[in-house]
Write a protein that holds these residues in place. Structure first.
Motif, PDB file in Angstrom:
ATOM      1  N   ALA A  33       0.821  -1.213   0.000  1.00 49.28           N
ATOM      2  CA  ALA A  33       0.000   0.000   0.000  1.00 49.28           C
ATOM      3  C   ALA A  33       0.856   1.264   0.000  1.00 49.28           C
ATOM      4  O   ALA A  33       0.593   2.211  -0.749  1.00 49.28           O
ATOM      5  N   LEU A  34       1.895   1.270   0.840  1.00 52.75           N
ATOM      6  CA  LEU A  34       2.772   2.446   0.896  1.00 52.75           C
ATOM      7  C   LEU A  34       3.487   2.659  -0.436  1.00 52.75           C
ATOM      8  O   LEU A  34       3.653   3.796  -0.890  1.00 52.75           O
ATOM      9  N   ARG A  39      -1.010   6.791   2.250  1.00 48.03           N
ATOM     10  CA  ARG A  39      -0.295   7.477   3.328  1.00 48.03           C
ATOM     11  C   ARG A  39      -1.103   7.505   4.616  1.00 48.03           C
ATOM     12  O   ARG A  39      -0.827   8.284   5.519  1.00 48.03           O
ATOM     13  N   HIS A  40      -2.107   6.632   4.695  1.00 50.21           N
ATOM     14  CA  HIS A  40      -2.980   6.556   5.870  1.00 50.21           C
ATOM     15  C   HIS A  40      -3.144   5.080   6.204  1.00 50.21           C
ATOM     16  O   HIS A  40      -3.742   4.325   5.434  1.00 50.21           O
ATOM     17  N   ILE A  41      -2.584   4.673   7.345  1.00 45.99           N
ATOM     18  CA  ILE A  41      -2.651   3.288   7.796  1.00 45.99           C
ATOM     19  C   ILE A  41      -3.428   3.246   9.107  1.00 45.99           C
ATOM     20  O   ILE A  41      -3.129   3.985  10.048  1.00 45.99           O
ATOM     21  N   GLY A  54       4.629  -1.718  12.121  1.00 42.77           N
ATOM     22  CA  GLY A  54       5.852  -0.977  12.448  1.00 42.77           C
ATOM     23  C   GLY A  54       7.018  -1.397  11.567  1.00 42.77           C
ATOM     24  O   GLY A  54       7.788  -0.552  11.088  1.00 42.77           O
ATOM     25  N   ALA A  55       7.148  -2.704  11.346  1.00 44.72           N
ATOM     26  CA  ALA A  55       8.221  -3.218  10.488  1.00 44.72           C
ATOM     27  C   ALA A  55       8.042  -2.736   9.053  1.00 44.72           C
ATOM     28  O   ALA A  55       9.011  -2.359   8.380  1.00 44.72           O
ATOM     29  N   ALA A  59      10.559  -0.257   6.912  1.00 47.22           N
ATOM     30  CA  ALA A  59      11.187  -0.731   5.677  1.00 47.22           C
ATOM     31  C   ALA A  59      10.790   0.092   4.457  1.00 47.22           C
ATOM     32  O   ALA A  59      11.425  -0.002   3.406  1.00 47.22           O
ATOM     33  N   SER A  60       9.748   0.915   4.597  1.00 48.48           N
ATOM     34  CA  SER A  60       9.151   1.568   3.419  1.00 48.48           C
ATOM     35  C   SER A  60       9.964   2.732   2.866  1.00 48.48           C
ATOM     36  O   SER A  60       9.878   3.046   1.684  1.00 48.48           O
ATOM     37  N   GLY A  61      10.701   3.398   3.760  1.00 47.80           N
ATOM     38  CA  GLY A  61      11.422   4.592   3.308  1.00 47.80           C
ATOM     39  C   GLY A  61      10.544   5.829   3.211  1.00 47.80           C
ATOM     40  O   GLY A  61      11.005   6.906   2.849  1.00 47.80           O
TER      41      GLY A  61
END
Length: 272
Positions: A33-34, A39-41, A54-55, A59-61
Motif C-alpha cells: 500500500a505504501l 499514506r494513511h494506515i 511498524g516493520a 522498511a518503506s522509506g
C-alpha cells in the motif's frame, strides 16, 4: 491524495484498514500500500498487528511526516493507567515516537468518560499523539464528549457504506465539523456483487466496489479505510477516487437497502 483537515492534522481521505491481517501477510500488505501511494494506515491494539505494521513502515522509506498512522485502545483498557500502558505498548510495537491519531476503539458500559479524555488529552499535550478521537460512538455518547467534556475529537470512526444508513450520526458530526471515518466501506464484500452497483460501474468503466467507495468519498467530511491485502485491490481502491458519480447514480444508490450492519458485537452501544 485529498486530505481532511481536523484538529491540526491532515487525514488522507482513503486509507488502508488492517483488521484481521497479521504477521507477514499484514507486513506485505502495508508495504504494498505504501509503495502504491497510500499514506494513511489504520490499526488497533486489538488487531495484534502493530508490530508487523511498524516493520513495514520502517522498511518503506516513507518520510514520517508524510504518513498518517491511527491506532486504538481496546475497551478493556479505558481506565487511565491501563490506557497509558496500552498506548506505550502500541507506540513501541509501531516503532514510532508519536502516532497521528489515537482512538477509543469501542465504548464500554462502565467507562468514566471524563477520566478517559483527561488521559487522552494528556497524551496529546505530551506530543505522543497528534490528535485524539473515538470509534463506534453513538450520538448520545458524542454529545457527552463534544458538548459536555468538550474534548477536541478529530473523528468518529464507524461502519458506513451504501447499505447502511448513518444519516443521523453523519449530520451530527458534520454540524460539529468532525470527520466520519468509514470502516467496512464495502460492506465486507457485499458491495462488490450488488447488481445496482455493478450496473452503475459498467456505465463508468468501474467495478461495483469502486462505485461504493466513490459514493462515500464524494461526501463532505468522510474518509474511508477499506481493508485488503491484495495489491490489485489496493490499486483499484485508489482508482475509485477517479470515478465521478452523477445524480442518477446517487438516486439508484439511495434506493438500496440501508439496514445491513456488518459489525455489532454484544458490547456495542445502542445504535442511532
Amino acid at each position: 491524495m485529498e486530505n481532511l483537515t481536523t484538529q491540526g492534522i491532515a487525514l488522507p481521505r482513503l486509507g488502508l484498514g488492517t483488521f484481521r491481517m497479521q504477521g507477514d501477510v499484514c507486513r506485505a500488505a502495508v508495504e504494498s500500500a505504501l509503495a502504491l501511494g497510500y499514506r494513511h494506515i489504520d490499526t488497533a491494539e486489538m488487531y495484534a498487528n502493530e508490530e508487523a505494521i511498524g516493520a513495514a513502515i520502517a522498511a518503506s522509506g516513507v518520510v514520517r511526516k508524510d504518513l498518517h498512522v491511527t491506532t486504538k485502545v481496546w475497551n478493556e483498557n479505558l481506565a487511565p493507567e491501563a490506557m497509558r500502558r496500552a498506548f506505550d505498548k502500541s507506540l513501541k510495537k509501531l516503532r514510532l515516537d508519536q502516532v497521528d491519531l489515537y482512538l477509543v476503539h469501542w465504548p464500554a458500559p462502565n467507562m468514566n468518560l471524563p477520566a478517559m479524555f483527561e488521559t487522552l488529552m494528556k497524551l496529546k499535550e505530551e506530543g505522543r499523539t497528534r490528535a485524539i478521537g473515538v470509534a463506534n460512538f453513538n450520538i448520545a455518547l458524542l454529545k457527552t464528549v463534544v458538548e459536555e467534556i468538550r474534548a477536541p475529537i478529530a473523528c468518529n470512526q464507524i461502519e458506513y457504506h451504501v447499505m447502511l444508513d448513518q444519516t443521523k450520526v453523519a449530520k451530527y458530526l458534520a454540524a460539529k465539523s468532525i470527520p466520519l471515518v468509514a470502516y467496512c466501506p464495502l460492506a465486507q464484500g457485499r458491495a462488490a456483487s450488488d447488481e445496482t452497483l455493478l450496473a452503475i460501474g459498467r456505465k463508468h468503466g468501474a467495478s461495483a466496489a469502486q462505485v461504493a467507495l466513490s459514493w462515500l468519498l464524494d461526501q463532505d467530511g468522510v474518509a474511508a479505510i477499506p481493508k485488503t491485502s491484495r495489491r490489485e485491490s489496493q490499486k483499484a481502491n485508489l482508482d475509485a477516487l477517479k470515478v465521478k458519480l452523477d445524480d442518477d447514480d446517487r438516486k439508484k444508490i439511495a434506493g438500496l437497502p440501508k439496514n445491513r450492519r456488518c459489525v455489532s458485537p454484544g458490547f456495542a452501544p445502542a445504535w442511532d
